[in-house]
Design a protein around this motif. Structure first.
Motif, PDB file in Angstrom:
ATOM      1  N   GLU A  29      -2.704 -14.280 -28.703  1.00 23.32           N
ATOM      2  CA  GLU A  29      -1.337 -13.734 -27.874  1.00 23.32           C
ATOM      3  C   GLU A  29      -0.392 -12.873 -28.828  1.00 23.32           C
ATOM      4  OE1 GLU A  29      -2.453 -17.008 -28.849  1.00 23.32           O
ATOM      5  OE2 GLU A  29      -0.635 -18.381 -29.683  1.00 23.32           O
ATOM      6  N   ASP A  30      -0.638 -12.471 -30.064  1.00 24.73           N
ATOM      7  CA  ASP A  30      -0.034 -11.344 -30.624  1.00 24.73           C
ATOM      8  C   ASP A  30      -0.581 -10.021 -30.151  1.00 24.73           C
ATOM      9  OD1 ASP A  30      -0.202 -13.402 -33.475  1.00 24.73           O
ATOM     10  OD2 ASP A  30       1.371 -13.152 -32.207  1.00 24.73           O
ATOM     11  N   SER A  31      -1.700 -10.046 -29.317  1.00 27.69           N
ATOM     12  CA  SER A  31      -2.319  -8.614 -28.678  1.00 27.69           C
ATOM     13  C   SER A  31      -1.204  -8.091 -28.227  1.00 27.69           C
ATOM     14  CB  SER A  31      -3.539  -9.109 -28.132  1.00 27.69           C
ATOM     15  OG  SER A  31      -4.543  -9.695 -28.708  1.00 27.69           O
ATOM     16  N   ALA A  32      -1.009  -6.875 -28.313  1.00 21.48           N
ATOM     17  CA  ALA A  32       0.130  -6.182 -27.608  1.00 21.48           C
ATOM     18  C   ALA A  32       0.185  -4.691 -28.402  1.00 21.48           C
ATOM     19  CB  ALA A  32       1.538  -6.784 -27.745  1.00 21.48           C
ATOM     20  N   THR A  33       0.934  -3.711 -27.720  1.00 25.95           N
ATOM     21  CA  THR A  33       1.475  -2.612 -28.437  1.00 25.95           C
ATOM     22  C   THR A  33       2.749  -2.801 -29.088  1.00 25.95           C
ATOM     23  OG1 THR A  33      -0.044  -1.287 -26.831  1.00 25.95           O
ATOM     24  CG2 THR A  33       2.052  -0.124 -28.041  1.00 25.95           C
ATOM     25  N   VAL A  39      -6.508  -8.857 -30.867  1.00 26.99           N
ATOM     26  CA  VAL A  39      -6.754 -10.227 -31.722  1.00 26.99           C
ATOM     27  C   VAL A  39      -7.839 -10.718 -30.967  1.00 26.99           C
ATOM     28  CG1 VAL A  39      -6.060 -11.930 -33.186  1.00 26.99           C
ATOM     29  CG2 VAL A  39      -4.317 -10.115 -32.817  1.00 26.99           C
ATOM     30  N   LYS A  40      -8.877 -10.964 -31.338  1.00 24.81           N
ATOM     31  CA  LYS A  40      -9.987 -11.574 -30.823  1.00 24.81           C
ATOM     32  C   LYS A  40     -10.122 -13.014 -31.562  1.00 24.81           C
ATOM     33  CE  LYS A  40     -13.386  -8.956 -29.346  1.00 24.81           C
ATOM     34  NZ  LYS A  40     -14.590  -8.089 -29.374  1.00 24.81           N
ATOM     35  N   PRO A  41     -10.461 -13.900 -30.457  1.00 22.50           N
ATOM     36  CA  PRO A  41     -10.577 -15.248 -31.152  1.00 22.50           C
ATOM     37  C   PRO A  41     -11.738 -15.450 -31.651  1.00 22.50           C
ATOM     38  CG  PRO A  41     -10.916 -15.195 -28.666  1.00 22.50           C
ATOM     39  CD  PRO A  41     -10.480 -13.869 -29.008  1.00 22.50           C
ATOM     40  N   GLU A  63      -3.412   3.909 -34.657  1.00 15.70           N
ATOM     41  CA  GLU A  63      -3.285   4.206 -33.183  1.00 15.70           C
ATOM     42  C   GLU A  63      -3.658   2.764 -32.612  1.00 15.70           C
ATOM     43  OE1 GLU A  63      -3.660   8.754 -32.200  1.00 15.70           O
ATOM     44  OE2 GLU A  63      -4.786   7.340 -31.077  1.00 15.70           O
ATOM     45  N   ALA A  64      -4.784   2.282 -33.047  1.00 15.67           N
ATOM     46  CA  ALA A  64      -5.285   1.045 -32.775  1.00 15.67           C
ATOM     47  C   ALA A  64      -5.894  -0.012 -33.643  1.00 15.67           C
ATOM     48  CB  ALA A  64      -6.428   1.301 -31.596  1.00 15.67           C
ATOM     49  N   LEU A  65      -5.850  -1.258 -33.544  1.00 15.77           N
ATOM     50  CA  LEU A  65      -6.010  -2.210 -34.421  1.00 15.77           C
ATOM     51  C   LEU A  65      -6.846  -3.320 -33.984  1.00 15.77           C
ATOM     52  CD1 LEU A  65      -6.005  -2.513 -37.628  1.00 15.77           C
ATOM     53  CD2 LEU A  65      -3.977  -3.807 -37.053  1.00 15.77           C
ATOM     54  N   ARG A  66      -8.137  -3.560 -34.408  1.00 15.19           N
ATOM     55  CA  ARG A  66      -8.820  -4.768 -33.807  1.00 15.19           C
ATOM     56  C   ARG A  66      -8.914  -5.866 -34.785  1.00 15.19           C
ATOM     57  NH1 ARG A  66     -12.466  -3.262 -29.130  1.00 15.19           N
ATOM     58  NH2 ARG A  66     -13.731  -4.886 -30.010  1.00 15.19           N
ATOM     59  N   LEU A  67      -8.255  -6.892 -34.634  1.00 14.00           N
ATOM     60  CA  LEU A  67      -8.476  -7.998 -35.806  1.00 14.00           C
ATOM     61  C   LEU A  67      -9.164  -9.521 -35.018  1.00 14.00           C
ATOM     62  CD1 LEU A  67      -4.681  -7.722 -36.528  1.00 14.00           C
ATOM     63  CD2 LEU A  67      -6.425  -6.809 -37.958  1.00 14.00           C
TER      64      LEU A  67
END
Lengths: 114, 110
Positions: free
Chosen positions: B81-85, B108-110, B9-13
């Protein structure tokens, strides 16, 4: 570029009020759609239209009606708004007969019913 | 009943950390699988169409693949900038509508 414009970005209405959500597309698309989007439920199809004055029910048409008097305009009507219709409403359009899957969406109308 | 399920459901990278999103479906007679990207407060934006098992499509850091039961969206070396649903949708053989999955929120965290 295709543009799908939804008339209102944010609306707050009271229970029982009649609500009109309007959508206009500028690319002469035959097909237009109304979806609602809720957390955890994804996008669900309310109604769609393949041509002027033509409409078909989607998966969740109850409590909604639509109007397509002109090719570029597709309106969603809530005859008597209820709190469970609080949602993000998305209009989309695409060309051709049938659905290609490449839908062009508007920016959405967030409706809150109090 | 036709279903489309997306995971996670969610992904933190972290920036540069490649990963994959899954879209599994149980529809009869698939006539196309579609990926969309949705930014907060915006409508979905079309990314890819896949029609048959084994097909692949690429766009910048995104690559979509399709098998008979699922599709993957691979994000290679992601940037903030790839952060999105990311949403997937399927079109069935019968009928003219799309069924959407619930989406995967990617941060996506810098």
């Amino acid at each position: 570029d295709v543009k799908v414009t939804q008339s209102s970005r944010y609306l707050v209405k009271r229970t029982g009020e009649k609500v009109f959500l309007e959508c206009v597309q500028d690319m002469d698309h035959e097909n237009m759609f109304w979806y609602r989007q809720d957390p955890g439920l994804g996008l669900r199809l309310i109604y769609f239209s393949y041509d002027v004055k033509m409409k078909e029910k989607g998966d969740i048409p109850e409590g909604y009606s639509v109007s397509r008097e002109k090719k570029e305009r597709f309106s969603l009507i809530l005859e008597s708004a209820s709190t469970n219709q609080t949602s993000m409403y998305l209009c989309a359009s695409t060309t051709g007969r049938g659905i290609t899957g490449e839908l062009f969406f508007g920016e959405g109308s967030r409706l809150t019913v109090l | 009943e036709d279903q489309v399920t997306q995971s996670p459901e969610a992904l933190r990278l972290q920036e540069g950390e490649s990963s994959s999103l899954n879209c599994s479906y149980t529809v009869s007679g698939l006539r196309g699988l579609f990926w969309y990207r949705q930014d907060p407060g915006k409508g979905p934006e079309f990314l890819f169409t896949l029609y048959s098992a084994g097909e692949e499509k690429e766009k910048e850091r995104l690559k979509a693949t399709l098998t008979k039961k699922e599709s993957f969206l691979h994000i290679t070396a992601p940037k903030p900038e790839d952060s999105a649903t990311y949403l997937c949708a399927v079109r069935m053989a019968a009928g003219n509508k799309l069924t959407f999955g619930g989406g995967t929120r990617v941060l996506v965290k810098p």
